[in-house]
Scaffold this active site. Sequence first.
Site, mmCIF file in Angstrom:
data_model
loop_
_atom_site.group_PDB
_atom_site.id
_atom_site.type_symbol
_atom_site.label_atom_id
_atom_site.label_comp_id
_atom_site.label_asym_id
_atom_site.label_seq_id
_atom_site.Cartn_x
_atom_site.Cartn_y
_atom_site.Cartn_z
ATOM 1 N N ASP A 1 0.889 -1.161 0.000
ATOM 2 C CA ASP A 1 0.000 0.000 0.000
ATOM 3 C C ASP A 1 0.926 1.209 0.000
ATOM 4 O O ASP A 1 1.694 1.406 0.950
ATOM 5 C CB ASP A 1 -0.887 -0.029 1.256
ATOM 6 N N VAL A 2 0.866 2.004 -1.059
ATOM 7 C CA VAL A 2 1.855 3.079 -1.219
ATOM 8 C C VAL A 2 1.775 4.159 -0.138
ATOM 9 O O VAL A 2 2.694 4.967 -0.011
ATOM 10 C CB VAL A 2 1.771 3.740 -2.620
ATOM 11 N N ASN B 1 3.147 4.892 -10.019
ATOM 12 C CA ASN B 1 1.974 4.819 -10.900
ATOM 13 C C ASN B 1 0.668 4.601 -10.145
ATOM 14 O O ASN B 1 -0.401 4.967 -10.627
ATOM 15 C CB ASN B 1 2.206 3.675 -11.907
ATOM 16 N N LYS C 1 -3.095 15.435 -8.239
ATOM 17 C CA LYS C 1 -2.255 15.331 -9.437
ATOM 18 C C LYS C 1 -1.436 16.605 -9.673
ATOM 19 O O LYS C 1 -0.355 16.557 -10.243
ATOM 20 C CB LYS C 1 -3.095 14.958 -10.651
ATOM 21 N N TYR D 1 -8.985 14.477 -6.676
ATOM 22 C CA TYR D 1 -8.093 13.855 -7.667
ATOM 23 C C TYR D 1 -7.227 14.921 -8.351
ATOM 24 O O TYR D 1 -6.007 14.803 -8.423
ATOM 25 C CB TYR D 1 -8.923 13.094 -8.697
HETATM 26 P P1 NAD Z 1 -6.126 1.337 -12.696
HETATM 27 O O1 NAD Z 1 -7.194 1.612 -11.719
HETATM 28 O O2 NAD Z 1 -6.291 0.242 -13.681
HETATM 29 O O3 NAD Z 1 -4.729 1.062 -11.944
HETATM 30 C C1 NAD Z 1 -4.372 1.659 -10.727
HETATM 31 C C2 NAD Z 1 -3.649 0.614 -9.896
HETATM 32 O O4 NAD Z 1 -3.229 1.224 -8.658
HETATM 33 C C3 NAD Z 1 -4.561 -0.580 -9.523
HETATM 34 O O5 NAD Z 1 -3.911 -1.797 -9.801
HETATM 35 C C4 NAD Z 1 -4.785 -0.374 -8.039
HETATM 36 O O6 NAD Z 1 -5.013 -1.571 -7.309
HETATM 37 C C5 NAD Z 1 -3.491 0.306 -7.625
HETATM 38 N N1 NAD Z 1 -3.619 0.979 -6.333
HETATM 39 C C6 NAD Z 1 -4.664 1.714 -5.881
HETATM 40 N N2 NAD Z 1 -4.443 2.108 -4.626
HETATM 41 C C7 NAD Z 1 -3.228 1.601 -4.260
HETATM 42 C C8 NAD Z 1 -2.442 1.678 -3.089
HETATM 43 N N3 NAD Z 1 -2.864 2.326 -1.995
HETATM 44 N N4 NAD Z 1 -1.238 1.060 -3.068
HETATM 45 C C9 NAD Z 1 -0.800 0.373 -4.160
HETATM 46 N N5 NAD Z 1 -1.496 0.274 -5.298
HETATM 47 C C10 NAD Z 1 -2.696 0.887 -5.352
HETATM 48 O O7 NAD Z 1 -5.893 2.720 -13.461
HETATM 49 P P2 NAD Z 1 -4.726 3.243 -14.448
HETATM 50 O O8 NAD Z 1 -5.356 4.040 -15.488
HETATM 51 O O9 NAD Z 1 -3.801 2.134 -14.840
HETATM 52 O O10 NAD Z 1 -3.970 4.252 -13.454
HETATM 53 C C11 NAD Z 1 -2.570 4.361 -13.366
HETATM 54 C C12 NAD Z 1 -2.180 5.801 -13.054
HETATM 55 O O11 NAD Z 1 -2.516 6.642 -14.161
HETATM 56 C C13 NAD Z 1 -2.895 6.411 -11.851
HETATM 57 O O12 NAD Z 1 -1.983 7.177 -11.087
HETATM 58 C C14 NAD Z 1 -3.933 7.313 -12.481
HETATM 59 O O13 NAD Z 1 -4.320 8.362 -11.627
HETATM 60 C C15 NAD Z 1 -3.199 7.793 -13.708
HETATM 61 N N6 NAD Z 1 -4.062 8.304 -14.783
HETATM 62 C C16 NAD Z 1 -5.012 7.518 -15.363
HETATM 63 C C17 NAD Z 1 -5.768 8.031 -16.423
HETATM 64 C C18 NAD Z 1 -6.803 7.210 -17.157
HETATM 65 O O14 NAD Z 1 -7.539 7.768 -17.992
HETATM 66 N N7 NAD Z 1 -6.906 5.908 -16.916
HETATM 67 C C19 NAD Z 1 -5.562 9.349 -16.844
HETATM 68 C C20 NAD Z 1 -4.600 10.113 -16.225
HETATM 69 C C21 NAD Z 1 -3.846 9.577 -15.200
#
Ligand code: NAD
Length: 241
Positions: free
Chosen positions: A58-59, A85, A154, A150
């Site tokens: 858990d980060v 990430n 960011k 959110y």
């Molecule tokens: P996702 O939800 O598929 O992946 C996020 C991962 O983070 C999941 O596997 C989740 O279990 C893990 N996670 C959540 N809380 C956690 C914690 N406390 N400790 C460890 N792991 C944890 O979504 P994604 O799109 O792959 O997101 C990856 C990154 O990209 C994130 O930081 C997100 O904010 C960013 N992002 C996503 C988008 C989009 O459109 N999908 C756009 C901009 C930024």
Amino acid sequence: MGRLDGKVCLITGAARGQGAAEAELFAAEGGTAWLADVLDAEGEATASRVGGTYRHLDVSDEKGWQQLIDEIVNRDGRIDVLVNNAGIFRSNRMLDTPLDEFDLVMDVNCKGVFLGMRTVAGPMREAGSGSIVNISSLAGMQGAAGAFAYGTSKWAVRGMTKTAAVELARRGVRVNSIHPGLIATDMADQLPKIERMQRGIPLGRSATADEVARLALFLASDESSYSTGSEFIVDGGLNAV
Ligand code: NAD
């Protein structure tokens, strides 16, 4: 020759989505991939598919970070790359955001990035090299109406990236942020008005997780040796509109 040959890499939130795509690409490019997440079954499955090692983290857990980085350095002798990430999304406007939601989002998206950078900075500074890639968002470049906590988190990632980059530069450690637009992952499924968003993207579609992973690979590798404290947008032109 792989673009990450000999590099030991940790990717958080790597059980699925963009983190999983990064772990897969980094391993394919010769890196040693460590995957961390809270989704243990998915994380183990992804790690065995890509040829990496999964650990629960858990980060927002300070002790958990120290234990994992100690284990990586003990086993592999170094840590070269950290991709911060892991992230969570919540959609509420500022006036409707409860304090516990704000705290939770900041704990994962903001404190998690801080703890990750602080923990790897020790061994990276000692080695005199390292690359930290922080995943922010287009929501960290613009107002994020409807996702107040959110968006705030960011923007904080973007700010922390610049400060850490300046503080660590003379020790050979680079820190950059990636700002994805709309990426087709489980997180994007939670977005309200996703179809309207998609229509507004100049390239006319969302991105695949792999399209972000390829940018993360560039920043993780020595190909980006003169980039630090910088923002890298991967958004199909959305920020240009
Ligand atoms: P996702 O939800 O598929 O992946 C996020 C991962 O983070 C999941 O596997 C989740 O279990 C893990 N996670 C959540 N809380 C956690 C914690 N406390 N400790 C460890 N792991 C944890 O979504 P994604 O799109 O792959 O997101 C990856 C990154 O990209 C994130 O930081 C997100 O904010 C960013 N992002 C996503 C988008 C989009 O459109 N999908 C756009 C901009 C930024």
